[in-house]
Design a protein around this motif. Structure first.
Motif, short mmCIF file in Angstrom:
data_model
loop_
_atom_site.label_atom_id
_atom_site.label_comp_id
_atom_site.label_asym_id
_atom_site.label_seq_id
_atom_site.Cartn_x
_atom_site.Cartn_y
_atom_site.Cartn_z
N GLY A 19 29.15 18.72 25.16
CA GLY A 19 28.49 17.68 26.31
C GLY A 19 28.41 16.77 25.57
N ASP A 20 27.17 16.85 25.06
CA ASP A 20 26.53 15.75 24.30
C ASP A 20 26.69 15.20 22.97
OD1 ASP A 20 24.05 16.56 24.45
OD2 ASP A 20 22.73 15.69 25.33
N LYS A 21 26.73 16.20 22.59
CA LYS A 21 27.08 16.42 21.10
C LYS A 21 28.83 16.46 20.78
CE LYS A 21 25.14 20.40 20.99
NZ LYS A 21 24.61 22.09 20.12
N LEU A 22 29.15 15.81 19.46
CA LEU A 22 30.24 15.99 18.72
C LEU A 22 30.48 17.37 17.52
CD1 LEU A 22 32.50 12.93 17.62
CD2 LEU A 22 31.77 13.99 16.18
N ILE A 23 31.01 17.56 17.25
CA ILE A 23 30.83 18.76 16.02
C ILE A 23 31.79 18.33 15.07
CG2 ILE A 23 30.82 20.73 15.10
CD1 ILE A 23 29.35 21.76 18.37
N LYS A 24 31.51 17.98 13.99
CA LYS A 24 32.80 18.05 12.58
C LYS A 24 32.53 18.63 11.33
CE LYS A 24 33.43 13.30 9.70
NZ LYS A 24 33.51 12.69 9.17
N VAL A 25 34.01 19.62 11.91
CA VAL A 25 33.75 20.91 11.20
C VAL A 25 34.51 20.44 9.84
CG1 VAL A 25 34.48 23.54 11.14
CG2 VAL A 25 33.06 22.08 13.46
N PHE A 26 34.59 20.77 9.10
CA PHE A 26 34.98 20.74 7.66
C PHE A 26 35.60 22.03 6.82
CE2 PHE A 26 31.50 17.82 7.86
CZ PHE A 26 31.82 16.56 7.71
N ASP A 27 36.63 22.13 6.28
CA ASP A 27 37.78 22.85 5.88
C ASP A 27 36.79 23.28 4.36
OD1 ASP A 27 38.68 21.89 3.92
OD2 ASP A 27 40.93 22.35 5.22
N GLU A 28 37.39 24.63 3.59
CA GLU A 28 37.10 25.24 2.25
C GLU A 28 37.14 23.56 1.07
OE1 GLU A 28 38.64 26.72 4.46
OE2 GLU A 28 37.40 28.72 5.23
N SER A 29 38.29 22.81 1.92
CA SER A 29 38.99 22.15 0.73
C SER A 29 37.15 20.97 0.39
CB SER A 29 39.62 21.17 0.78
OG SER A 29 39.59 20.25 1.73
N TYR A 30 36.40 21.33 1.22
CA TYR A 30 35.00 20.27 0.78
C TYR A 30 34.03 20.84 0.04
CZ TYR A 30 36.99 16.00 4.09
OH TYR A 30 37.52 14.84 4.29
N SER A 31 33.51 20.56 -0.59
CA SER A 31 31.93 21.05 -1.13
C SER A 31 31.43 20.82 -0.51
CB SER A 31 32.71 20.19 -2.52
OG SER A 31 31.67 19.26 -2.50
N GLY A 63 31.93 30.06 9.53
CA GLY A 63 31.84 30.59 8.62
C GLY A 63 32.47 29.08 8.07
N LYS A 64 32.09 27.41 8.04
CA LYS A 64 32.93 26.39 7.96
C LYS A 64 31.35 25.28 7.94
CE LYS A 64 37.48 26.32 8.60
NZ LYS A 64 38.66 26.47 9.73
N TRP A 65 31.12 24.52 7.38
CA TRP A 65 30.35 23.73 7.18
C TRP A 65 30.65 22.34 8.12
CZ3 TRP A 65 25.65 23.54 5.45
CH2 TRP A 65 25.00 24.26 4.09
N ALA A 66 29.50 22.33 9.20
CA ALA A 66 29.80 21.36 10.36
C ALA A 66 28.29 19.97 10.13
CB ALA A 66 29.72 21.70 11.65
N ILE A 67 28.47 18.85 10.78
CA ILE A 67 27.98 18.25 11.19
C ILE A 67 27.90 17.70 12.34
CG2 ILE A 67 26.89 15.66 10.46
CD1 ILE A 67 27.96 15.80 8.15
#
Length: 249
Positions: A19-31, A63-67
């Motif tokens: 929708g009006d959101k952007l979700i940036k999902v990082f894999d496990e290589s990012y601390s 299970g992954k961090w996201a902004i």
């Protein structure tokens, strides 16, 4: 999150629209620390007068961090430049004006550019003599506190349908010398195979900002060395050439 809404993907991160959101999902290589630091950098830049998407939340997705940020509906400046080469001078003017707006800002809580570059030079596979010369050159450069984007290129500018520019991707933001950020942008044009555009960009920036071309050029070996740490294989030889062209004093 609907996987069909994927708008960008590479090996270590995926970006989705919801929708009006952007979700940036990082894999496990990012601390976790690096992800939270990226969000903190972005939040600090939000406090300036620049147009940047607003962060809505930091979440764990599958299970992954996201902004999670505002989704900016528009087209990148790079896409517009590719579609309308006849307007390249106009777009380049906009690009330089936006960068000058960025560099006019102050964000005193950001990490210092010089500290980051000293660390990166130390981490390069360059020989000790070359590292010493680069450290010495970096030490000699004036200390400033301008907001530096760290990856300012036309793919990180989104132009909305009503013509408003937004600047994205503040993960590399620091405070430091404006000419270092300009040298990095110049290098990015060359790495993208757009040498003529890079030369036009540098001349235009120096004229608009009344900055000596030679001063920006003194930063190029330093910036090239800092890029070498995480360079793509096809970039390594090119970056070594930029590092080696300098006559050290």
């Amino acid at each position: 999150m609907n996987k069909q809404n994927l708008i960008f993907s590479r090996s270590d991160k995926q970006i989705y629209r919801d929708g009006d959101k952007l979700i940036k999902v990082f894999d496990e290589s990012y601390s976790k620390a690096n992800i939270l630091n990226e969000a903190l950098n972005h939040a600090r830049v939000e406090e300036t007068s620049l147009n940047v998407p607003k962060i809505r939340s930091i979440e764990v997705v599958d299970g992954k961090w996201a902004i999670v940020l505002d989704y900016i509906d528009g087209e990148t400046l790079q896409s517009l430049m590719d579609k309308h080469p006849e307007s390249s001078h106009e777009y380049l003017n906009l690009f330089v004006d936006l960068q000058m707006q960025v560099l006019s800002q102050r964000v005193p809580m950001l990490n210092k550019l010089k500290d980051k570059m000293q660390s990166k030079i130390s981490a390069t596979p360059l020989d000790a003599t070359t590292r010493y010369e680069l450290h010495t050159r970096l030490d000699s450069m004036p200390k400033h506190a301008n907001l530096c984007h760290g990856d300012f290129n036309p793919t990180n500018i989104i132009i909305t349908k009503d013509g408003n520019p937004y600047i994205i991707d503040w993960s590399h933001a620091t405070q430091g010398n404006a000419s270092a950020d300009v040298a990095r942008s110049y290098l990015l044009f060359y790495l993208a195979g757009k040498e003529a555009l890079g030369d036009s960009y540098l001349k235009m920036y120096c004229k608009k900002s009344d900055t000596a071309l030679q001063y920006v050029q003194r930063w190029i070996p330093i910036v090239a060395a800092s890029r070498l740490v995480k360079a793509k294989p096809e970039e390594v030889e090119f970056l070594h050439r930029w590092i080696n062209v300098v006559d050290y004093e």
